[in-house]
Design a protein around this motif. Structure first.
Motif, PDB file in Angstrom:
ATOM      1  N   SER A  19       0.858  -1.187   0.000  1.00 22.35           N
ATOM      2  CA  SER A  19       0.000   0.000   0.000  1.00 22.35           C
ATOM      3  C   SER A  19       0.890   1.232   0.000  1.00 22.35           C
ATOM      4  O   SER A  19       2.061   1.181   0.402  1.00 22.35           O
ATOM      5  CB  SER A  19      -0.922   0.030   1.225  1.00 22.35           C
ATOM      6  OG  SER A  19      -0.184   0.291   2.404  1.00 22.35           O
ATOM      7  N   THR A  20       0.325   2.359  -0.435  1.00 18.66           N
ATOM      8  CA  THR A  20       1.104   3.601  -0.424  1.00 18.66           C
ATOM      9  C   THR A  20       1.319   4.089   1.006  1.00 18.66           C
ATOM     10  O   THR A  20       2.353   4.684   1.312  1.00 18.66           O
ATOM     11  CB  THR A  20       0.395   4.689  -1.246  1.00 18.66           C
ATOM     12  OG1 THR A  20      -0.953   4.836  -0.773  1.00 18.66           O
ATOM     13  CG2 THR A  20       0.371   4.328  -2.719  1.00 18.66           C
ATOM     14  N   SER A  35       1.348   8.302  -3.050  1.00 22.43           N
ATOM     15  CA  SER A  35       0.234   7.956  -3.931  1.00 22.43           C
ATOM     16  C   SER A  35       0.281   8.775  -5.217  1.00 22.43           C
ATOM     17  O   SER A  35       0.053   8.250  -6.313  1.00 22.43           O
ATOM     18  CB  SER A  35      -1.092   8.176  -3.201  1.00 22.43           C
ATOM     19  OG  SER A  35      -2.188   7.835  -4.024  1.00 22.43           O
ATOM     20  N   ASN A  39       0.656   7.369  -9.023  1.00 25.05           N
ATOM     21  CA  ASN A  39      -0.333   7.726 -10.052  1.00 25.05           C
ATOM     22  C   ASN A  39       0.346   8.353 -11.265  1.00 25.05           C
ATOM     23  O   ASN A  39      -0.034   8.086 -12.412  1.00 25.05           O
ATOM     24  CB  ASN A  39      -1.374   8.686  -9.483  1.00 25.05           C
ATOM     25  CG  ASN A  39      -2.300   8.008  -8.489  1.00 25.05           C
ATOM     26  OD1 ASN A  39      -2.481   6.791  -8.533  1.00 25.05           O
ATOM     27  ND2 ASN A  39      -2.877   8.785  -7.586  1.00 25.05           N
ATOM     28  N   GLU A  42       2.002   5.598 -13.322  1.00 19.99           N
ATOM     29  CA  GLU A  42       1.013   4.857 -14.105  1.00 19.99           C
ATOM     30  C   GLU A  42       0.510   5.701 -15.278  1.00 19.99           C
ATOM     31  O   GLU A  42       0.265   5.172 -16.374  1.00 19.99           O
ATOM     32  CB  GLU A  42      -0.148   4.427 -13.208  1.00 19.99           C
ATOM     33  CG  GLU A  42       0.242   3.348 -12.189  1.00 19.99           C
ATOM     34  CD  GLU A  42      -0.921   2.883 -11.332  1.00 19.99           C
ATOM     35  OE1 GLU A  42      -0.998   1.668 -11.050  1.00 19.99           O
ATOM     36  OE2 GLU A  42      -1.754   3.741 -10.950  1.00 19.99           O
ATOM     37  N   GLN A  48      -2.203   0.676 -15.598  1.00 20.72           N
ATOM     38  CA  GLN A  48      -2.238   0.440 -14.159  1.00 20.72           C
ATOM     39  C   GLN A  48      -1.271  -0.677 -13.803  1.00 20.72           C
ATOM     40  O   GLN A  48      -1.204  -1.701 -14.483  1.00 20.72           O
ATOM     41  CB  GLN A  48      -3.648   0.058 -13.705  1.00 20.72           C
ATOM     42  CG  GLN A  48      -4.587   1.233 -13.588  1.00 20.72           C
ATOM     43  CD  GLN A  48      -5.820   0.897 -12.757  1.00 20.72           C
ATOM     44  OE1 GLN A  48      -6.198  -0.265 -12.632  1.00 20.72           O
ATOM     45  NE2 GLN A  48      -6.446   1.913 -12.190  1.00 20.72           N
ATOM     46  N   PHE A  50      -1.091  -1.857 -10.487  1.00 27.56           N
ATOM     47  CA  PHE A  50      -1.648  -2.570  -9.340  1.00 27.56           C
ATOM     48  C   PHE A  50      -3.156  -2.673  -9.483  1.00 27.56           C
ATOM     49  O   PHE A  50      -3.798  -1.795 -10.064  1.00 27.56           O
ATOM     50  CB  PHE A  50      -1.323  -1.850  -8.028  1.00 27.56           C
ATOM     51  CG  PHE A  50       0.141  -1.731  -7.721  1.00 27.56           C
ATOM     52  CD1 PHE A  50       0.792  -2.728  -6.994  1.00 27.56           C
ATOM     53  CD2 PHE A  50       0.871  -0.636  -8.161  1.00 27.56           C
ATOM     54  CE1 PHE A  50       2.142  -2.625  -6.709  1.00 27.56           C
ATOM     55  CE2 PHE A  50       2.222  -0.526  -7.878  1.00 27.56           C
ATOM     56  CZ  PHE A  50       2.866  -1.523  -7.154  1.00 27.56           C
ATOM     57  N   ASP A  51      -3.699  -3.739  -8.929  1.00 26.38           N
ATOM     58  CA  ASP A  51      -5.149  -3.836  -8.761  1.00 26.38           C
ATOM     59  C   ASP A  51      -5.490  -3.314  -7.376  1.00 26.38           C
ATOM     60  O   ASP A  51      -4.827  -3.659  -6.395  1.00 26.38           O
ATOM     61  CB  ASP A  51      -5.610  -5.288  -8.901  1.00 26.38           C
ATOM     62  CG  ASP A  51      -5.413  -5.819 -10.316  1.00 26.38           C
ATOM     63  OD1 ASP A  51      -5.540  -5.019 -11.263  1.00 26.38           O
ATOM     64  OD2 ASP A  51      -5.135  -7.027 -10.456  1.00 26.38           O
ATOM     65  N   ARG A  52      -6.497  -2.456  -7.290  1.00 23.24           N
ATOM     66  CA  ARG A  52      -6.918  -1.890  -6.012  1.00 23.24           C
ATOM     67  C   ARG A  52      -7.921  -2.841  -5.352  1.00 23.24           C
ATOM     68  O   ARG A  52      -9.012  -3.068  -5.875  1.00 23.24           O
ATOM     69  CB  ARG A  52      -7.546  -0.520  -6.191  1.00 23.24           C
ATOM     70  CG  ARG A  52      -6.562   0.654  -6.238  1.00 23.24           C
ATOM     71  CD  ARG A  52      -5.644   0.644  -7.440  1.00 23.24           C
ATOM     72  NE  ARG A  52      -4.773   1.840  -7.461  1.00 23.24           N
ATOM     73  CZ  ARG A  52      -3.805   2.027  -8.334  1.00 23.24           C
ATOM     74  NH1 ARG A  52      -3.566   1.112  -9.267  1.00 23.24           N
ATOM     75  NH2 ARG A  52      -3.070   3.119  -8.286  1.00 23.24           N
ATOM     76  N   LYS A  55      -8.013  -1.426   0.677  1.00 26.91           N
ATOM     77  CA  LYS A  55      -6.914  -0.484   0.917  1.00 26.91           C
ATOM     78  C   LYS A  55      -5.570  -1.016   0.425  1.00 26.91           C
ATOM     79  O   LYS A  55      -4.563  -0.334   0.532  1.00 26.91           O
ATOM     80  CB  LYS A  55      -6.822  -0.178   2.418  1.00 26.91           C
ATOM     81  CG  LYS A  55      -8.028   0.564   2.971  1.00 26.91           C
ATOM     82  CD  LYS A  55      -7.832   0.905   4.441  1.00 26.91           C
ATOM     83  CE  LYS A  55      -9.010   1.692   4.981  1.00 26.91           C
ATOM     84  NZ  LYS A  55      -8.835   2.047   6.425  1.00 26.91           N
ATOM     85  N   ARG A  56      -5.575  -2.213  -0.100  1.00 27.07           N
ATOM     86  CA  ARG A  56      -4.328  -2.822  -0.550  1.00 27.07           C
ATOM     87  C   ARG A  56      -4.144  -2.660  -2.052  1.00 27.07           C
ATOM     88  O   ARG A  56      -5.116  -2.582  -2.815  1.00 27.07           O
ATOM     89  CB  ARG A  56      -4.279  -4.314  -0.188  1.00 27.07           C
ATOM     90  CG  ARG A  56      -4.162  -4.552   1.318  1.00 27.07           C
ATOM     91  CD  ARG A  56      -3.782  -5.993   1.603  1.00 27.07           C
ATOM     92  NE  ARG A  56      -2.526  -6.389   0.968  1.00 27.07           N
ATOM     93  CZ  ARG A  56      -1.318  -6.064   1.428  1.00 27.07           C
ATOM     94  NH1 ARG A  56      -1.188  -5.316   2.504  1.00 27.07           N
ATOM     95  NH2 ARG A  56      -0.230  -6.483   0.792  1.00 27.07           N
ATOM     96  N   LEU A  57      -2.876  -2.614  -2.448  1.00 27.77           N
ATOM     97  CA  LEU A  57      -2.509  -2.575  -3.857  1.00 27.77           C
ATOM     98  C   LEU A  57      -1.835  -3.898  -4.197  1.00 27.77           C
ATOM     99  O   LEU A  57      -0.776  -4.214  -3.648  1.00 27.77           O
ATOM    100  CB  LEU A  57      -1.565  -1.403  -4.139  1.00 27.77           C
ATOM    101  CG  LEU A  57      -2.140  -0.004  -3.879  1.00 27.77           C
ATOM    102  CD1 LEU A  57      -1.086   1.061  -4.121  1.00 27.77           C
ATOM    103  CD2 LEU A  57      -3.346   0.247  -4.781  1.00 27.77           C
TER     104      LEU A  57
END
Length: 320
Positions: A19-20, A35, A39, A42, A48, A50-52, A55-57
């Motif tokens: 996570s960020t 974050s 961004n 990306e 992209q 990461f998959d959101r 709250k985790r990436l």
């Protein structure tokens, strides 16, 4: 060029921490700045990474494609800085090591203790996994160097023989194979013959384990088949299962030395020839060899004496 080393550093931090918010501390930024940098990366790559998931990436296919390239670029930048900074090559700070289970548990601590005497600021990060996972980590630049105990088919890796390990066959003191033997001394009349071994139940490591491959390579030419009583994911579990009487085990002598000394395991004297396997160092063919990594690898190549002190029974077969 709009892509920056800082963005790649942040990307790797998010990969490591998930996570960020968790990554922010490791890159000395606020969560919002971390974050924003991710961004921007990306956006620059138009994809992209990461998959959101809440709250985790979670890194996706695009991120996994970028991951080894990002590590390589940052390694190259760090090597350039070190080359002109006058830093002591012996300070192998933050080296990332990966080792298969037997090496990681029984050999690597002694190796690192010896190296730390030369490099007081060394703070290696160590991944312990099976041989297949170690090879993958090195190929993906998640580890700088790997130590494996089985063959490696990764085309992008350099594989260097390191030391030789002795394998022995052990069982519980009350195992049926011992019942008809007049003593446990290694004499011709006490040798367990090959048909008896072939008919016995064996405890084996999981597929992908270097120990599993080594055991099959050592035993199958003589026994032709192994009657698997159970598969266990580490050698510690196997030796305790053997001591409980669940079957025979073929393990490194260093792994079972403690239980042999206690008498909870017994070494079987068999008609098999001496059983050995090689340990290997693995390095990516594309890895930029920094002075700190070169220094550590040279230490590994001259470690035979340290291994002899830690494991005398295997040292007599060791080679560099």
């Amino acid at each position: 060029m709009r892509l920056s080393l800082r963005q790649l550093q942040i990307f790797l931090a998010v990969c490591d921490h998930g996570s960020t918010a968790a990554a922010a501390g490791s890159v000395a930024l606020s969560q919002s700045a971390t974050s924003a940098a991710l961004n921007e990366l990306e956006h620059l790559l138009s994809t992209q990474l990461f998959d959101r998931v809440g709250k985790r990436l979670v890194i996706n296919d695009n991120g996994r494609l970028l991951l080894p390239q990002a590590r390589q670029v940052l390694d190259a930048a760090a090597s350039i800085e070190q080359q002109f900074s006058g830093a002591d090559a012996a300070l192998a700070v933050n080296l990332r090591l990966a080792a298969s289970t037997t090496i990681g548990i029984y050999h690597l601590p002694q190796l690192l203790a010896g190296f730390s005497a030369q490099a007081l600021q060394a703070k290696p990060r160590v991944l312990i996994a099976n041989t297949s996972d170690v090879a993958t980590a090195v190929a993906n630049f998640a580890a700088d160097i790997g130590f494996i105990e089985g063959p490696c088919d990764e085309p992008d890796l350099l594989v260097e023989p390191w030391i030789t390990d002795e394998l022995i066959v052990v069982c519980a003191p009350g195992h049926a194979l011992l019942a008809t033997r007049p003593s446990r001394k290694k004499t011709a009349e006490n040798l367990i013959d090959l048909p008896a071994l072939s008919a016995s139940a064996w405890l084996l490591r999981e597929a992908g384990s270097g120990t599993r491959v080594a055991v099959e390579h050592a035993l199958l030419p003589h026994l032709h088949t192994l009657n698997c009583a159970a598969e266990l994911s580490n050698s510690e579990a196997i030796k305790h299962a053997a001591a409980a009487g669940l079957g025979l085990a073929c393990l490194s002598r260093v792994v079972v030395a403690d239980m042999l000394a206690l008498g909870t395991l017994v070494e079987l004297h068999t008609a098999l020839p001496p059983l050995q396997r090689h340990f290997y160092l693995v390095l990516s063919k594309h890895k930029i060899l920094s002075s700190r990594l070169a220094h550590f690898m040279q230490f590994c190549r001259t470690i035979q004496l340290l291994m002899a002190l830690a494991c005398p029974s295997t040292a007599k077969h060791s080679h560099l």
